[in-house]
Design a protein around this motif. Structure first.
Motif, PDB file in Angstrom:
ATOM      1  N   MET A   1     -20.903  11.401  15.294  1.00 54.14           N
ATOM      2  CA  MET A   1     -20.925  12.731  15.822  1.00 54.14           C
ATOM      3  C   MET A   1     -19.547  13.152  16.330  1.00 54.14           C
ATOM      4  O   MET A   1     -19.161  14.291  16.192  1.00 54.14           O
ATOM      5  N   SER A   2     -18.804  12.196  16.930  1.00 55.85           N
ATOM      6  CA  SER A   2     -17.492  12.549  17.452  1.00 55.85           C
ATOM      7  C   SER A   2     -16.519  12.854  16.317  1.00 55.85           C
ATOM      8  O   SER A   2     -15.521  13.543  16.525  1.00 55.85           O
ATOM      9  N   GLU A   3     -16.787  12.333  15.124  1.00 47.29           N
ATOM     10  CA  GLU A   3     -15.916  12.617  13.990  1.00 47.29           C
ATOM     11  C   GLU A   3     -15.975  14.087  13.597  1.00 47.29           C
ATOM     12  O   GLU A   3     -15.056  14.611  12.981  1.00 47.29           O
ATOM     13  N   PHE A   4     -17.038  14.756  13.976  1.00 38.91           N
ATOM     14  CA  PHE A   4     -17.163  16.174  13.689  1.00 38.91           C
ATOM     15  C   PHE A   4     -16.155  16.975  14.512  1.00 38.91           C
ATOM     16  O   PHE A   4     -15.568  17.935  14.028  1.00 38.91           O
ATOM     17  N   TYR A   5     -15.928  16.553  15.755  1.00 37.02           N
ATOM     18  CA  TYR A   5     -15.027  17.276  16.656  1.00 37.02           C
ATOM     19  C   TYR A   5     -13.606  16.729  16.652  1.00 37.02           C
ATOM     20  O   TYR A   5     -12.651  17.469  16.850  1.00 37.02           O
ATOM     21  N   PHE A   6     -13.466  15.432  16.476  1.00 37.96           N
ATOM     22  CA  PHE A   6     -12.170  14.786  16.562  1.00 37.96           C
ATOM     23  C   PHE A   6     -11.884  14.031  15.274  1.00 37.96           C
ATOM     24  O   PHE A   6     -12.791  13.576  14.592  1.00 37.96           O
ATOM     25  N   ASP A   7     -10.618  13.876  14.987  1.00 39.99           N
ATOM     26  CA  ASP A   7     -10.203  13.102  13.828  1.00 39.99           C
ATOM     27  C   ASP A   7     -10.066  11.645  14.265  1.00 39.99           C
ATOM     28  O   ASP A   7      -8.980  11.167  14.583  1.00 39.99           O
TER      29      ASP A   7
ATOM     30  N   TRP B   1      -6.801   8.875  14.708  1.00 43.67           N
ATOM     31  CA  TRP B   1      -6.516   8.302  16.012  1.00 43.67           C
ATOM     32  C   TRP B   1      -6.483   6.777  15.924  1.00 43.67           C
ATOM     33  O   TRP B   1      -5.581   6.133  16.466  1.00 43.67           O
ATOM     34  N   GLU B   2      -7.467   6.190  15.220  1.00 48.36           N
ATOM     35  CA  GLU B   2      -7.495   4.733  15.066  1.00 48.36           C
ATOM     36  C   GLU B   2      -6.263   4.241  14.313  1.00 48.36           C
ATOM     37  O   GLU B   2      -5.695   3.206  14.650  1.00 48.36           O
ATOM     38  N   LYS B   3      -5.846   4.993  13.312  1.00 49.82           N
ATOM     39  CA  LYS B   3      -4.648   4.635  12.553  1.00 49.82           C
ATOM     40  C   LYS B   3      -3.418   4.690  13.460  1.00 49.82           C
ATOM     41  O   LYS B   3      -2.567   3.796  13.425  1.00 49.82           O
ATOM     42  N   ASP B   4      -3.328   5.716  14.291  1.00 49.26           N
ATOM     43  CA  ASP B   4      -2.200   5.868  15.207  1.00 49.26           C
ATOM     44  C   ASP B   4      -2.160   4.729  16.216  1.00 49.26           C
ATOM     45  O   ASP B   4      -1.094   4.174  16.505  1.00 49.26           O
TER      46      ASP B   4
ATOM     47  N   ARG C   1       0.851   1.920  16.626  1.00 49.36           N
ATOM     48  CA  ARG C   1       1.542   1.688  17.899  1.00 49.36           C
ATOM     49  C   ARG C   1       1.493   0.215  18.283  1.00 49.36           C
ATOM     50  O   ARG C   1       2.477  -0.344  18.778  1.00 49.36           O
ATOM     51  N   LYS C   2       0.344  -0.423  18.069  1.00 50.16           N
ATOM     52  CA  LYS C   2       0.232  -1.846  18.387  1.00 50.16           C
ATOM     53  C   LYS C   2       1.197  -2.663  17.543  1.00 50.16           C
ATOM     54  O   LYS C   2       1.869  -3.565  18.036  1.00 50.16           O
ATOM     55  N   GLU C   3       1.256  -2.352  16.249  1.00 54.65           N
ATOM     56  CA  GLU C   3       2.169  -3.065  15.360  1.00 54.65           C
ATOM     57  C   GLU C   3       3.614  -2.864  15.791  1.00 54.65           C
ATOM     58  O   GLU C   3       4.407  -3.807  15.800  1.00 54.65           O
ATOM     59  N   GLN C   4       3.946  -1.640  16.157  1.00 53.83           N
ATOM     60  CA  GLN C   4       5.313  -1.335  16.561  1.00 53.83           C
ATOM     61  C   GLN C   4       5.676  -2.101  17.832  1.00 53.83           C
ATOM     62  O   GLN C   4       6.770  -2.654  17.930  1.00 53.83           O
ATOM     63  N   GLU C   5       4.764  -2.164  18.793  1.00 52.60           N
ATOM     64  CA  GLU C   5       5.025  -2.896  20.023  1.00 52.60           C
ATOM     65  C   GLU C   5       5.177  -4.386  19.755  1.00 52.60           C
ATOM     66  O   GLU C   5       6.010  -5.049  20.360  1.00 52.60           O
ATOM     67  N   GLU C   6       4.368  -4.917  18.859  1.00 51.22           N
ATOM     68  CA  GLU C   6       4.468  -6.341  18.533  1.00 51.22           C
ATOM     69  C   GLU C   6       5.798  -6.641  17.853  1.00 51.22           C
ATOM     70  O   GLU C   6       6.409  -7.678  18.093  1.00 51.22           O
ATOM     71  N   GLN C   7       6.248  -5.746  16.998  1.00 52.23           N
ATOM     72  CA  GLN C   7       7.514  -5.957  16.311  1.00 52.23           C
ATOM     73  C   GLN C   7       8.687  -5.897  17.289  1.00 52.23           C
ATOM     74  O   GLN C   7       9.633  -6.671  17.185  1.00 52.23           O
ATOM     75  N   GLU C   8       8.617  -4.987  18.229  1.00 50.74           N
ATOM     76  CA  GLU C   8       9.699  -4.860  19.193  1.00 50.74           C
ATOM     77  C   GLU C   8       9.667  -5.977  20.220  1.00 50.74           C
ATOM     78  O   GLU C   8      10.673  -6.269  20.858  1.00 50.74           O
ATOM     79  N   GLY C   9       8.533  -6.597  20.380  1.00 51.61           N
ATOM     80  CA  GLY C   9       8.402  -7.691  21.329  1.00 51.61           C
ATOM     81  C   GLY C   9       8.359  -7.207  22.767  1.00 51.61           C
ATOM     82  O   GLY C   9       8.650  -7.961  23.680  1.00 51.61           O
ATOM     83  N   LYS C  10       8.025  -5.958  22.954  1.00 49.39           N
ATOM     84  CA  LYS C  10       7.977  -5.425  24.310  1.00 49.39           C
ATOM     85  C   LYS C  10       6.669  -5.835  24.977  1.00 49.39           C
ATOM     86  O   LYS C  10       5.589  -5.629  24.445  1.00 49.39           O
ATOM     87  N   LYS C  11       6.827  -6.432  26.111  1.00 49.37           N
ATOM     88  CA  LYS C  11       5.674  -6.738  26.949  1.00 49.37           C
ATOM     89  C   LYS C  11       5.955  -6.122  28.310  1.00 49.37           C
ATOM     90  O   LYS C  11       7.092  -5.831  28.645  1.00 49.37           O
TER      91      LYS C  11
END
Length: 57
Positions: free
Chosen positions: A1-7, A11-14, A18-28
């Motif tokens: 139902m939420s897919e009707f209002y939101f993409d 969002w999951e892809k984004d 972001r998680k991949e980018q943070e892991e690559q940068e090694g930022k904790k």
């Protein structure tokens, strides 16, 4: 139902990108040092004194 209002898929892809980018940068999340904690406490104390200065006048 939420897919009707939101993409939800975009969002999951984004989030995944972001998680991949943070892991690559090694930022904790950096833990504050003891000197940082002391500085923060002092700033908080000074701010509290400034707020209640009118009581001491």
């Amino acid at each position: 139902m939420s897919e009707f209002y939101f993409d939800v898929n975009a969002w999951e892809k984004d989030v995944a990108e972001r998680k991949e980018q943070e892991e690559q940068e090694g930022k904790k999340r950096k833990r504050p040092t003891k000197t940082d904690l002391e500085r923060f406490k002092e700033q908080k104390r000074l701010k509290k004194i400034a707020k209640t200065a009118w009581l001491r006048t």
